[in-house]
Design a protein around this motif. Sequence first.
Motif, PDB file in Angstrom:
ATOM      1  N   SER A   9       0.753  -1.124  -0.037  1.00  0.00           N
ATOM      2  CA  SER A   9       0.044   0.192  -0.172  1.00  0.00           C
ATOM      3  C   SER A   9       0.890   1.194  -0.031  1.00  0.00           C
ATOM      4  O   SER A   9       2.016   1.375   0.480  1.00  0.00           O
ATOM      5  N   ASP A  11      -4.431   6.858  -2.570  1.00  0.00           N
ATOM      6  CA  ASP A  11      -3.960   5.810  -2.045  1.00  0.00           C
ATOM      7  C   ASP A  11      -3.855   4.703  -3.263  1.00  0.00           C
ATOM      8  O   ASP A  11      -4.294   4.919  -4.359  1.00  0.00           O
ATOM      9  N   ASN A  34      -2.431   0.614  -4.177  1.00  0.00           N
ATOM     10  CA  ASN A  34      -2.232  -0.501  -3.853  1.00  0.00           C
ATOM     11  C   ASN A  34      -1.164  -1.258  -4.598  1.00  0.00           C
ATOM     12  O   ASN A  34      -0.591  -2.580  -4.640  1.00  0.00           O
TER      13      ASN A  34
END
Length: 724
Positions: A663, A679, A681
């Motif tokens: 992450s 954000d 991943n």
Amino acid sequence: MATIVLSTLGSFLGPLGHLVGTLAGNAIDNELFGPPDREGPRLKELAVSSSSYGNPIAALYGAMRVPGTVIWSTDLQESRSSESNGKGQPKTVTYSYSVSFAVALSSRPIDRIGRIWADGNLLRGAGGDLKSSGTMRVYNGLADQPVDPLLNAKLGDQCPAFRGCAYVVFEDLDLTDFGNRIPALSFEVFADGASDMIEKLVAGSGARADAGTRFPELTGFNHEGGSVRNVIGVVDRIHPLTPKLGEDGLSLAGDPDAASIAIALREPAIWEDGDFGKQSGQSHARANGTDRSFSALRYYDPARDYQPGMQHAGDGNGQVRTYQFPGALTAGNARELASKACALSLGMAETLSWRLAELDPAIEPGSLVTIPDTAGFWKVTAWEWRERGVEVQLARHRTTEPDGTGADAGASWTPLDRLAGETSLRVFETPWDGIGNSSGRKVFAAATSSAPHWHGAALYTVRDGALVETGEIVGTRARMGELVEPLFGSSALRFEAEASITVDLVDPASELHSTTIAGIAQGENRLLIGNEVVQFSQAQPLGDGRWHLTGLLRGRGGTEIEALAGHAQGAPVTLLNAELVPLSEETIGAITSEIAALGLGDPEPVIATLENAGVSLRPPCPVHPRISPGADGSIHLSWRRRARGQWLWPDEVEIPLVEQSESYLIGLGSPDQPVAQWDSNGPGLTIDGDQASALRLQYPGLQFWVRQRGSHALSRALGIGTLD
């Protein structure tokens, strides 16, 4: 015998008068008939402390080495501590033992304690430092000395203060160096001067001892047993004493010397009765003084740590007769005293009985006299009243002068008196090296000393200014020091073969070793300089703990930001190896910001602030940033992931994640106050055209950055590119 005659006179003045009265006569008797057995002070091989009932506690004069008598002790106390066996290895739990006990030293007051020997090695040095952990309290034997607090706590109100008895109390003495038992102890004790010991012995007895009885050569005496008479008799053999009886009573004086004024005796008186002198009034005799004198003196020699020494008188021919003297003397003084005593003994073997019609009142035992038509001096040893006069017993008096011949104390083994060094301490956290639990913090204590004698130190956490025990000990010397010159910044992209640093190590006996490129690839020769991990290839000693290190690989373990900043002169340097002490999770959790070390040579706790806290749980920031504009006005950001514990960057395999999940946090503007955040991943992010256009319009020139989210912390930010 002469003793009988003189002791009769002395007996009128009581026991001490009998003692002094027999002293002069004893000198003749000892030479003619051999010395009598004595139950008094004796010279012995160095004894060690004991605790047997009935042992006398010596009265000490001057400087002596004595064993003492253990008068109280606790049971052994057990302590538990842990030590590291190196990175990735389990700790070893060790048990140590200590004991508290008291040792009586002297039955009269002392001034101080000097060195202490334990099993032959120094437990306490000349500087007053204990070589093993524990505390020691000295009680000098004064009439008002207090009760020891430890003994009082253990024994209660019935605990004596042992007033008039000098003793020491050891509290929690570490027995690790002594096989977990109380060692064989002996103590260097300093009491008031031994030279006036005779005056102290007869004080309060009604007799006196004048300044002539002083024994300037005597530096110490151990009165371990026997009467005052026997002590005086022992001293008289090598430092002659003379009894005197006058209007003021009985006194002791020194032996007359050549400077004394000799009294001239008149011609001998002749009378018919008696055992001698019917024709001449005198009788001359000579015994074999060589057989009755001693030719060697055995004594305690301070130059040999008070071990017995021996000095010979004369040329060494004939049978050796040794006199054991329980006093401390230098080798030169012992030889001179032995020579003088031998000469006096030979002289006293020649005796003369002389009749006088009347006795000159100036003549007394010990007086020097001359006789008509005979050269030399004679010493009055006794007289006896007769009906027609006085029969005087004389012995030849020889004066001796130092012959100038030197004396050697001889070689002896003396333990080194090494002062315990003060501790140098550094406590830091390092990036995880891939060994062991990735969720555990890697905090190490590095300690050493500049002194050769350093037994390590106990570690404490500091809480509200107080020390809290951790139960951990740092006992191995870390190789640590500081930069002699500044280390300039580096991009840390490749091995720098020509780069170098100069380091001063705290312990001048520490060494650094060279390695190869292959060794560096295996992680050898890691240094923590400030908060940067650096590897070096070649190590060249410059002397006195200074080393020149060349061939540097900078910014290791994700510390490239510290490498870019560089380091100032004096920055701390520590070799990262198995000599470091990894701290337990309990200790790490108890650290607020500081940790302390306390060793034998540390007058105060040594405080160190924890450096680089949290770095072992923080992922390294990503690398290889790239920003690419899309044809539709979008912005594509990408980077490459790194992982904790992975010191190499292999291209052929995927680097293990280590964290619970992959992450990332991406931002625009300052990492502390970003204007926008995203954000992801995976190692990339695409910002669509509309959003990108709005950002370009509102925040032109701001920079994108990315931080990897770890299981326990965020990485530091990696700049990706600016918004055009």
